[in-house]
Design a protein around this motif. Structure first.
Motif, PDB file in Angstrom:
ATOM      1  N   ILE A  47     -14.919 -54.026 -13.618  1.00  0.00           N
ATOM      2  CA  ILE A  47     -16.514 -54.140 -13.356  1.00  0.00           C
ATOM      3  C   ILE A  47     -16.964 -55.329 -14.374  1.00  0.00           C
ATOM      4  O   ILE A  47     -16.647 -55.442 -15.525  1.00  0.00           O
ATOM      5  N   GLY A  48     -18.177 -55.869 -13.909  1.00  0.00           N
ATOM      6  CA  GLY A  48     -18.897 -56.784 -14.883  1.00  0.00           C
ATOM      7  C   GLY A  48     -20.545 -56.295 -15.173  1.00  0.00           C
ATOM      8  O   GLY A  48     -20.738 -55.293 -14.777  1.00  0.00           O
ATOM      9  N   MET A  49     -21.112 -57.179 -15.806  1.00  0.00           N
ATOM     10  CA  MET A  49     -22.459 -56.666 -16.196  1.00  0.00           C
ATOM     11  C   MET A  49     -23.355 -56.376 -14.969  1.00  0.00           C
ATOM     12  O   MET A  49     -24.126 -55.727 -15.018  1.00  0.00           O
ATOM     13  N   ASP A  50     -23.087 -57.171 -13.940  1.00  0.00           N
ATOM     14  CA  ASP A  50     -23.837 -57.034 -12.880  1.00  0.00           C
ATOM     15  C   ASP A  50     -23.800 -55.681 -12.256  1.00  0.00           C
ATOM     16  O   ASP A  50     -24.527 -55.265 -11.364  1.00  0.00           O
ATOM     17  N   ALA A  51     -22.931 -54.722 -12.555  1.00  0.00           N
ATOM     18  CA  ALA A  51     -22.582 -53.458 -12.144  1.00  0.00           C
ATOM     19  C   ALA A  51     -23.932 -52.466 -12.796  1.00  0.00           C
ATOM     20  O   ALA A  51     -23.847 -51.278 -12.128  1.00  0.00           O
ATOM     21  N   PHE A  52     -24.455 -53.012 -13.717  1.00  0.00           N
ATOM     22  CA  PHE A  52     -25.388 -52.049 -14.610  1.00  0.00           C
ATOM     23  C   PHE A  52     -26.617 -52.502 -14.172  1.00  0.00           C
ATOM     24  O   PHE A  52     -27.129 -53.677 -13.759  1.00  0.00           O
ATOM     25  N   SER A  53     -27.731 -51.545 -14.476  1.00  0.00           N
ATOM     26  CA  SER A  53     -29.163 -51.930 -14.275  1.00  0.00           C
ATOM     27  C   SER A  53     -29.456 -52.874 -15.269  1.00  0.00           C
ATOM     28  O   SER A  53     -28.717 -53.050 -16.337  1.00  0.00           O
ATOM     29  N   LYS A  54     -30.528 -53.409 -15.147  1.00  0.00           N
ATOM     30  CA  LYS A  54     -31.142 -54.450 -16.183  1.00  0.00           C
ATOM     31  C   LYS A  54     -31.497 -53.671 -17.585  1.00  0.00           C
ATOM     32  O   LYS A  54     -31.159 -54.306 -18.536  1.00  0.00           O
ATOM     33  N   LEU A  59     -29.140 -52.813 -23.108  1.00  0.00           N
ATOM     34  CA  LEU A  59     -28.717 -52.103 -24.532  1.00  0.00           C
ATOM     35  C   LEU A  59     -27.694 -52.712 -25.435  1.00  0.00           C
ATOM     36  O   LEU A  59     -26.937 -53.355 -24.933  1.00  0.00           O
ATOM     37  N   SER A  60     -27.997 -52.625 -26.673  1.00  0.00           N
ATOM     38  CA  SER A  60     -27.105 -53.011 -27.495  1.00  0.00           C
ATOM     39  C   SER A  60     -25.930 -51.980 -27.852  1.00  0.00           C
ATOM     40  O   SER A  60     -26.090 -51.008 -27.395  1.00  0.00           O
ATOM     41  N   CYS A  61     -24.844 -52.318 -28.637  1.00  0.00           N
ATOM     42  CA  CYS A  61     -23.769 -51.433 -28.635  1.00  0.00           C
ATOM     43  C   CYS A  61     -24.402 -50.216 -29.773  1.00  0.00           C
ATOM     44  O   CYS A  61     -23.817 -49.009 -29.375  1.00  0.00           O
ATOM     45  N   ASP A  62     -25.097 -50.531 -30.841  1.00  0.00           N
ATOM     46  CA  ASP A  62     -25.689 -49.640 -31.381  1.00  0.00           C
ATOM     47  C   ASP A  62     -26.611 -48.545 -30.651  1.00  0.00           C
ATOM     48  O   ASP A  62     -26.354 -47.279 -30.791  1.00  0.00           O
ATOM     49  N   ARG A  63     -27.345 -48.979 -29.628  1.00  0.00           N
ATOM     50  CA  ARG A  63     -27.910 -48.296 -28.739  1.00  0.00           C
ATOM     51  C   ARG A  63     -27.299 -47.208 -27.887  1.00  0.00           C
ATOM     52  O   ARG A  63     -27.528 -46.199 -27.585  1.00  0.00           O
ATOM     53  N   VAL A 125     -21.530 -43.948 -17.467  1.00  0.00           N
ATOM     54  CA  VAL A 125     -22.157 -45.113 -17.414  1.00  0.00           C
ATOM     55  C   VAL A 125     -22.178 -45.784 -18.764  1.00  0.00           C
ATOM     56  O   VAL A 125     -21.681 -47.013 -19.078  1.00  0.00           O
ATOM     57  N   LEU A 126     -22.645 -45.170 -19.709  1.00  0.00           N
ATOM     58  CA  LEU A 126     -22.689 -45.815 -21.114  1.00  0.00           C
ATOM     59  C   LEU A 126     -21.036 -46.181 -21.528  1.00  0.00           C
ATOM     60  O   LEU A 126     -20.837 -47.194 -22.065  1.00  0.00           O
ATOM     61  N   ILE A 127     -20.140 -45.329 -21.273  1.00  0.00           N
ATOM     62  CA  ILE A 127     -18.823 -45.640 -21.540  1.00  0.00           C
ATOM     63  C   ILE A 127     -18.239 -47.014 -20.896  1.00  0.00           C
ATOM     64  O   ILE A 127     -17.551 -47.897 -21.610  1.00  0.00           O
ATOM     65  N   LYS A 128     -18.582 -47.122 -19.801  1.00  0.00           N
ATOM     66  CA  LYS A 128     -18.164 -48.306 -18.851  1.00  0.00           C
ATOM     67  C   LYS A 128     -19.026 -49.350 -19.638  1.00  0.00           C
ATOM     68  O   LYS A 128     -18.484 -50.531 -19.597  1.00  0.00           O
ATOM     69  N   LEU A 129     -20.409 -49.084 -19.877  1.00  0.00           N
ATOM     70  CA  LEU A 129     -21.255 -50.280 -20.384  1.00  0.00           C
ATOM     71  C   LEU A 129     -20.394 -50.764 -21.734  1.00  0.00           C
ATOM     72  O   LEU A 129     -20.233 -52.002 -21.894  1.00  0.00           O
ATOM     73  N   ALA A 130     -20.072 -49.855 -22.490  1.00  0.00           N
ATOM     74  CA  ALA A 130     -19.655 -50.470 -23.799  1.00  0.00           C
ATOM     75  C   ALA A 130     -18.366 -50.798 -23.772  1.00  0.00           C
ATOM     76  O   ALA A 130     -18.096 -51.671 -24.368  1.00  0.00           O
ATOM     77  N   ALA A 131     -17.383 -50.618 -22.819  1.00  0.00           N
ATOM     78  CA  ALA A 131     -16.146 -51.363 -22.513  1.00  0.00           C
ATOM     79  C   ALA A 131     -16.395 -52.826 -22.174  1.00  0.00           C
ATOM     80  O   ALA A 131     -15.722 -53.706 -22.470  1.00  0.00           O
ATOM     81  N   VAL A 132     -17.426 -52.888 -21.166  1.00  0.00           N
ATOM     82  CA  VAL A 132     -17.643 -54.272 -20.657  1.00  0.00           C
ATOM     83  C   VAL A 132     -18.258 -55.124 -21.677  1.00  0.00           C
ATOM     84  O   VAL A 132     -17.896 -56.312 -21.819  1.00  0.00           O
TER      85      VAL A 132
END
Length: 141
Positions: A47-54, A59-63, A125-132
């Motif tokens: 998946i890419g960044m387009d799979a997530f809400s704006k 969100l930063s990695c720390d957030r 969702v957060l795990i996937k976002l952190a991986a992307v």
């Protein structure tokens, strides 16, 4: 000569079995479906960044890591409430096998179970976002 007296023990055993089955079914919660694997080394889908809400994409990695810590704390609190009622529910279930009235004393913690399901979904969702985003350690906490 002795006369035969019908025994009610069979009906009691059958009734208890049905009651216990109902109690177990009421306490059980089904596992949520597993999300599509998008983060493992041998993943079947990327998946890419387009799979997530704006909002999530911003969100930063720390957030991301901070929100995952908050989710873990909320899950522990909800699980604690469920565990706190476990003994009460077990006692009520035992007594319920003898009398029907104690069944009213059980608390199946439906709100906490629903909250945990929602927290799992958000954590995924957060795990996937952190991986992307290639956060150090995958955004792990």
């Amino acid at each position: 000569m002795e006369t035969a007296v019908p025994s009610s023990s069979r009906s009691k055993v059958g009734g208890m079995a049905v009651l216990m089955a109902v109690l177990l079914a009421a306490c059980a919660s089904s596992a949520p479906p597993l999300p599509v694997d998008t983060t493992s080394v041998n993943r079947v889908q990327s998946i890419g960044m387009d799979a997530f809400s704006k909002e999530d994409a911003a969100l930063s990695c720390d957030r991301i890591a901070a929100e995952r810590r908050d989710i873990d704390a909320q899950m522990q609190a909800a699980t604690g409430k469920i565990e706190d009622n476990r003994t009460q529910n077990q006692v009520a279930g035992y007594l319920g096998s003898q009398l029907l009235l104690p069944l009213l004393a059980t608390d199946n913690n439906q709100a906490e179970k629903q909250q945990i399901s929602q927290l799992y979904a958000r954590r995924d969702v957060l795990i996937k976002l952190a991986a992307v985003k290639d956060c150090k350690g995958g955004g792990a906490v």
